[in-house]
Design a protein around this motif. Sequence first.
Motif, mmCIF file in Angstrom:
data_model
loop_
_atom_site.group_PDB
_atom_site.id
_atom_site.type_symbol
_atom_site.label_atom_id
_atom_site.label_comp_id
_atom_site.label_asym_id
_atom_site.label_seq_id
_atom_site.Cartn_x
_atom_site.Cartn_y
_atom_site.Cartn_z
ATOM 1 N N SER A 26 11.445 -3.943 -0.156
ATOM 2 C CA SER A 26 11.269 -2.508 -0.340
ATOM 3 C C SER A 26 9.867 -2.238 -0.876
ATOM 4 O O SER A 26 9.459 -2.809 -1.897
ATOM 5 C CB SER A 26 12.334 -1.963 -1.302
ATOM 6 N N ILE A 27 9.144 -1.384 -0.179
ATOM 7 C CA ILE A 27 7.773 -1.054 -0.558
ATOM 8 C C ILE A 27 7.731 0.425 -0.934
ATOM 9 O O ILE A 27 8.179 1.292 -0.164
ATOM 10 C CB ILE A 27 6.792 -1.326 0.589
ATOM 11 N N SER A 28 7.210 0.716 -2.105
ATOM 12 C CA SER A 28 7.050 2.094 -2.572
ATOM 13 C C SER A 28 5.583 2.359 -2.854
ATOM 14 O O SER A 28 4.880 1.498 -3.414
ATOM 15 C CB SER A 28 7.873 2.351 -3.852
ATOM 16 N N ALA A 29 5.137 3.530 -2.465
ATOM 17 C CA ALA A 29 3.747 3.919 -2.713
ATOM 18 C C ALA A 29 3.725 5.295 -3.385
ATOM 19 O O ALA A 29 4.401 6.234 -2.926
ATOM 20 C CB ALA A 29 2.966 3.970 -1.412
ATOM 21 N N THR A 30 3.007 5.399 -4.490
ATOM 22 C CA THR A 30 2.901 6.661 -5.240
ATOM 23 C C THR A 30 1.463 7.131 -5.203
ATOM 24 O O THR A 30 0.534 6.384 -5.558
ATOM 25 C CB THR A 30 3.356 6.463 -6.690
ATOM 26 N N ASP A 31 1.262 8.377 -4.754
ATOM 27 C CA ASP A 31 -0.103 8.880 -4.700
ATOM 28 C C ASP A 31 -0.483 9.524 -6.024
ATOM 29 O O ASP A 31 0.308 9.560 -6.973
ATOM 30 C CB ASP A 31 -0.282 9.843 -3.521
ATOM 31 N N ARG A 32 -1.702 10.058 -6.106
ATOM 32 C CA ARG A 32 -2.206 10.606 -7.357
ATOM 33 C C ARG A 32 -1.487 11.880 -7.771
ATOM 34 O O ARG A 32 -1.530 12.280 -8.924
ATOM 35 C CB ARG A 32 -3.701 10.860 -7.226
ATOM 36 N N GLY A 34 1.772 12.118 -7.515
ATOM 37 C CA GLY A 34 3.112 11.733 -7.905
ATOM 38 C C GLY A 34 4.105 11.653 -6.769
ATOM 39 O O GLY A 34 5.292 11.412 -6.995
ATOM 40 N N ASN A 35 3.654 11.881 -5.539
ATOM 41 C CA ASN A 35 4.549 11.762 -4.400
ATOM 42 C C ASN A 35 4.832 10.279 -4.125
ATOM 43 O O ASN A 35 3.923 9.435 -4.191
ATOM 44 C CB ASN A 35 3.925 12.400 -3.159
ATOM 45 N N ILE A 36 6.085 9.975 -3.774
ATOM 46 C CA ILE A 36 6.503 8.581 -3.558
ATOM 47 C C ILE A 36 6.995 8.409 -2.123
ATOM 48 O O ILE A 36 7.862 9.164 -1.665
ATOM 49 C CB ILE A 36 7.614 8.167 -4.527
ATOM 50 N N GLY A 37 6.414 7.452 -1.431
ATOM 51 C CA GLY A 37 6.887 7.067 -0.104
ATOM 52 C C GLY A 37 7.410 5.641 -0.137
ATOM 53 O O GLY A 37 6.890 4.800 -0.888
ATOM 54 N N THR A 38 8.462 5.380 0.631
ATOM 55 C CA THR A 38 9.072 4.040 0.631
ATOM 56 C C THR A 38 9.226 3.513 2.051
ATOM 57 O O THR A 38 9.314 4.288 3.016
ATOM 58 C CB THR A 38 10.452 4.056 -0.046
#
Length: 222
Positions: A26-32, A34-38
């Motif tokens: 599982s890969i999660s990415a949070t932008d500056r 605060g949005n989170i994509g997985t």
Amino acid sequence: IYQCDWSSDVCSSDLLKLIEGANTISISATDRAGNIGTKNIIVNLDTILPEVDITSQADGVNLNTPVISIAGALSEEQLVVSVNDRIAKVTELAYTLDRFNLNEGANSITVSATDRAGNAGTKSISINLDTVLPVIDITSHADNVYLNTPVIPVSGVFNEVVLEVTVNGARAVVKNGSYSGLFSFSGQNLTEGPNSIMVAATDIAGNKGNKVLTINLDTIPP
């Protein structure tokens, strides 16, 4: 933990430890903001070598057929199977390669099965091709000899290891050596006049050779 280069949008992580079988990553990415994509992916770890067996011939078998089929069983499906670098036909848990050519003498056969993870299992056997007939010599009597004894022994030699020797169809006593041997038959009946004596030998590959001579029985006084 991933490290990202925002200028190139490339991220990398430390090495992940996988366990045998299916692993969910599982890969999660949070932008500056605060949005989170997985993103989830499944990675299958397979370190087990496939098992392959050769069922069509036994190891060390002696044959007199120069073209054969190689077949056997597999431990898992979806394998790529080769026989001495020739691709075989695979059907579920079995494989077949038709029209495999043997050379006279010893032949090394290696079957390799490769799974989707790149693991390769192998099985090797040796097949001996012998298409040469055994050579027999009858030493007890010359061809066309005249005798006055109605029951005679017949004996001689052969030039290779054999399974059996027969004298006019009756089994003789065989003494095999490393590369040759002797045979003897104690009670060959003769009839008055010419008698055809055929000695036949069958070697371990199934080849049959024979030797025929004539023995004349003459019991009538002049």
